[in-house]
Design a protein around this motif. Sequence first.
Motif, PDB file in Angstrom:
ATOM      1  N   ARG A  38       5.284   4.563   2.026  1.00  0.00           N
ATOM      2  CA  ARG A  38       5.461   5.865   2.566  1.00  0.00           C
ATOM      3  C   ARG A  38       6.305   5.807   4.026  1.00  0.00           C
ATOM      4  N   ALA A  39       5.573   4.959   4.843  1.00  0.00           N
ATOM      5  CA  ALA A  39       6.436   4.737   6.091  1.00  0.00           C
ATOM      6  C   ALA A  39       7.870   4.186   6.072  1.00  0.00           C
ATOM      7  N   LEU A  40       8.133   3.310   5.065  1.00  0.00           N
ATOM      8  CA  LEU A  40       9.454   2.727   4.881  1.00  0.00           C
ATOM      9  C   LEU A  40      10.495   3.852   4.441  1.00  0.00           C
ATOM     10  N   GLY A  81      17.143   8.040   8.688  1.00  0.00           N
ATOM     11  CA  GLY A  81      18.026   7.400   9.077  1.00  0.00           C
ATOM     12  C   GLY A  81      17.759   6.072   9.888  1.00  0.00           C
ATOM     13  N   LYS A  82      16.796   5.809  10.067  1.00  0.00           N
ATOM     14  CA  LYS A  82      16.361   4.500  10.962  1.00  0.00           C
ATOM     15  C   LYS A  82      16.684   3.177  10.177  1.00  0.00           C
ATOM     16  N   ALA A  83      17.081   3.271   8.936  1.00  0.00           N
ATOM     17  CA  ALA A  83      17.204   1.817   7.923  1.00  0.00           C
ATOM     18  C   ALA A  83      18.149   2.284   6.807  1.00  0.00           C
ATOM     19  N   ASP A  84      19.202   3.210   7.026  1.00  0.00           N
ATOM     20  CA  ASP A  84      19.865   3.452   5.781  1.00  0.00           C
ATOM     21  C   ASP A  84      20.893   2.406   5.453  1.00  0.00           C
ATOM     22  N   HIS A  85      20.860   1.243   6.080  1.00  0.00           N
ATOM     23  CA  HIS A  85      21.673   0.221   5.644  1.00  0.00           C
ATOM     24  C   HIS A  85      20.819  -0.356   4.430  1.00  0.00           C
ATOM     25  N   LEU A  86      19.576  -0.257   4.166  1.00  0.00           N
ATOM     26  CA  LEU A  86      18.786  -0.777   3.183  1.00  0.00           C
ATOM     27  C   LEU A  86      19.315  -0.127   1.963  1.00  0.00           C
ATOM     28  N   LEU A  87      19.763   1.241   1.964  1.00  0.00           N
ATOM     29  CA  LEU A  87      20.246   1.846   0.730  1.00  0.00           C
ATOM     30  C   LEU A  87      21.753   1.276   0.311  1.00  0.00           C
ATOM     31  N   SER A 137       0.857  -1.257   0.073  1.00  0.00           N
ATOM     32  CA  SER A 137       0.107   0.020   0.118  1.00  0.00           C
ATOM     33  C   SER A 137       0.997   1.249   0.030  1.00  0.00           C
ATOM     34  N   ARG A 138       0.339   2.353  -0.249  1.00  0.00           N
ATOM     35  CA  ARG A 138       0.951   3.631  -0.279  1.00  0.00           C
ATOM     36  C   ARG A 138       1.412   3.894   1.104  1.00  0.00           C
TER      37      ARG A 138
END
Length: 63
Positions: free
Chosen positions: A48-50, A57-63, A43-44
């Motif tokens: 959007r939350a992701l 900066g909570k999940a910068d390792h995903l990039l 869903s959007r």
Amino acid sequence: MTDIRWEDPFCGEGNSCFRLGTDGQGNAYITVAGAEETYLSDSRDALRALILDIKAGKADHLL
């Protein structure tokens, strides 16, 4: 086939580029830039939350 409208790629440091897309039914899509035929869908609101978490900066390792 779903008609997905892709946004311009968002690129972090290095080769970490991804694209976001939406369709007419309110679904959202995310993929690695250049691989638009292989994507994740949700869903959007979920995507959007992701993205907001990544930008915060909570999940910068995903990039």
